[in-house]
Design a protein around this motif. Structure first.
Motif, short mmCIF file in Angstrom:
data_model
loop_
_atom_site.label_atom_id
_atom_site.label_comp_id
_atom_site.label_asym_id
_atom_site.label_seq_id
_atom_site.Cartn_x
_atom_site.Cartn_y
_atom_site.Cartn_z
N GLY A 2 -17.96 21.90 34.85
CA GLY A 2 -18.40 20.55 35.03
C GLY A 2 -19.26 19.94 34.27
O GLY A 2 -19.24 18.84 33.77
N ILE A 3 -20.41 20.58 33.72
CA ILE A 3 -21.45 20.29 32.81
C ILE A 3 -20.78 19.72 31.50
O ILE A 3 -21.19 18.77 31.05
N LEU A 4 -19.73 20.46 31.24
CA LEU A 4 -19.37 20.28 29.95
C LEU A 4 -18.20 19.08 29.94
O LEU A 4 -18.65 18.25 29.00
N LEU A 5 -17.71 18.75 30.93
CA LEU A 5 -16.85 17.67 31.29
C LEU A 5 -17.73 16.34 31.21
O LEU A 5 -17.42 15.24 30.62
N ARG A 6 -18.80 16.71 31.94
CA ARG A 6 -19.60 15.34 32.08
C ARG A 6 -20.44 15.25 30.90
O ARG A 6 -20.47 13.72 30.37
N SER A 7 -20.70 15.94 29.92
CA SER A 7 -21.36 15.79 28.87
C SER A 7 -20.34 15.06 27.82
O SER A 7 -20.99 14.25 27.12
N LEU A 8 -19.25 15.65 27.81
CA LEU A 8 -18.18 15.09 26.85
C LEU A 8 -17.78 13.43 27.36
O LEU A 8 -17.90 12.60 26.51
N VAL A 9 -17.71 13.25 28.67
CA VAL A 9 -17.56 11.73 28.83
C VAL A 9 -18.82 11.02 28.73
O VAL A 9 -18.54 9.70 28.04
N ALA A 10 -19.97 11.47 29.01
CA ALA A 10 -21.12 10.85 28.83
C ALA A 10 -21.25 10.60 27.27
O ALA A 10 -21.75 9.52 26.77
N ALA A 11 -21.13 11.35 26.41
CA ALA A 11 -21.13 11.44 24.91
C ALA A 11 -20.36 10.52 24.24
O ALA A 11 -20.65 9.57 23.38
N GLY A 12 -18.91 10.52 24.85
CA GLY A 12 -18.07 9.31 24.20
C GLY A 12 -18.13 8.04 24.75
O GLY A 12 -18.04 7.12 23.91
N LEU A 13 -18.75 7.79 25.95
CA LEU A 13 -19.03 6.63 26.41
C LEU A 13 -20.30 6.01 25.61
O LEU A 13 -20.68 4.73 25.60
N ALA A 14 -21.32 6.94 25.40
CA ALA A 14 -22.39 6.44 24.59
C ALA A 14 -22.24 5.98 23.11
O ALA A 14 -22.60 5.06 22.77
N VAL A 15 -21.24 6.81 22.48
CA VAL A 15 -20.86 6.32 21.18
C VAL A 15 -20.30 4.74 21.34
O VAL A 15 -20.44 4.03 20.51
N ASP A 16 -19.18 4.65 22.26
CA ASP A 16 -18.63 3.49 22.57
C ASP A 16 -19.78 2.35 22.97
O ASP A 16 -19.66 1.36 22.17
N ALA A 17 -20.65 2.45 23.71
CA ALA A 17 -21.79 1.55 23.86
C ALA A 17 -22.45 1.23 22.64
O ALA A 17 -22.84 0.09 22.41
N VAL A 18 -22.72 2.29 21.87
CA VAL A 18 -23.64 1.97 20.68
C VAL A 18 -22.76 0.96 19.60
O VAL A 18 -23.27 0.38 19.13
N VAL A 19 -21.53 1.47 19.27
CA VAL A 19 -20.54 0.72 18.51
C VAL A 19 -20.39 -0.71 18.74
O VAL A 19 -20.76 -1.63 18.09
N HIS A 20 -20.21 -0.68 20.19
CA HIS A 20 -20.16 -2.31 20.70
C HIS A 20 -21.26 -2.93 20.84
O HIS A 20 -21.23 -4.10 20.30
N TRP A 21 -22.36 -2.42 20.98
CA TRP A 21 -23.61 -3.01 20.93
C TRP A 21 -23.97 -3.60 19.57
O TRP A 21 -24.37 -4.71 19.18
#
Length: 138
Positions: A2-21
């Motif tokens: 669970g922690i691995l999946l949450r980390s992967l989702v959060a990290a991927g979305l964080a990259v998405d957020a940074v690039v879009h911003w």
């Protein structure tokens, strides 16, 4: 798991957020549409960041589903507008961008990882909360 999946989702979305911003100001000059390209990019960045934080604290099927929708819609839009010049689709401006650069690669990878991990998290969270799982723990 669970922690691995949450980390992967959060990290991927964080990259998405940074690039879009980062690219939101450049999208202010995109012609057409009732909604500016800069506004679309800022909204995507904020939504991705909020969902990334949410998935870190609330790992439920609905949060994984929301994370999948955010990541997959961003990935789909990026690929669509790279390969196809669909023109202005009201209220969205003309977003065709046939150029490829490092940040676009980072965005594709982040969104792809987040989408796949969100599907896996959705399936795992469902199994952990199912009645069969409850009986097995008893």
């Amino acid at each position: 798991m669970g922690i691995l999946l949450r980390s992967l989702v959060a990290a991927g979305l964080a990259v998405d957020a940074v690039v879009h911003w980062k690219y939101a100001p450049d999208m202010a000059y995109v012609p057409g549409g009732a909604i500016g390209g800069d506004t679309l990019f800022k909204v995507q960045a904020v939504v991705a960041a909020v969902v990334a934080v949410l998935i870190c604290f609330v790992a439920r099927r609905w949060t994984y589903a929301v994370a999948f929708l955010v990541a997959a819609s961003a990935l789909g839009a990026l690929l669509l507008y790279y390969y196809v010049d669909v023109g202005e689709i009201w209220p969205f401006p003309e977003m065709h961008d046939p150029m490829w650069y490092w940040e676009k690669t980072a965005s594709v990878v982040g969104e792809g990882i987040a989408a796949v991990a969100a599907v896996a998290g959705f399936l795992v969270a469902g199994r952990e909360r199912s009645p069969e799982g409850e009986r097995a723990r008893s």
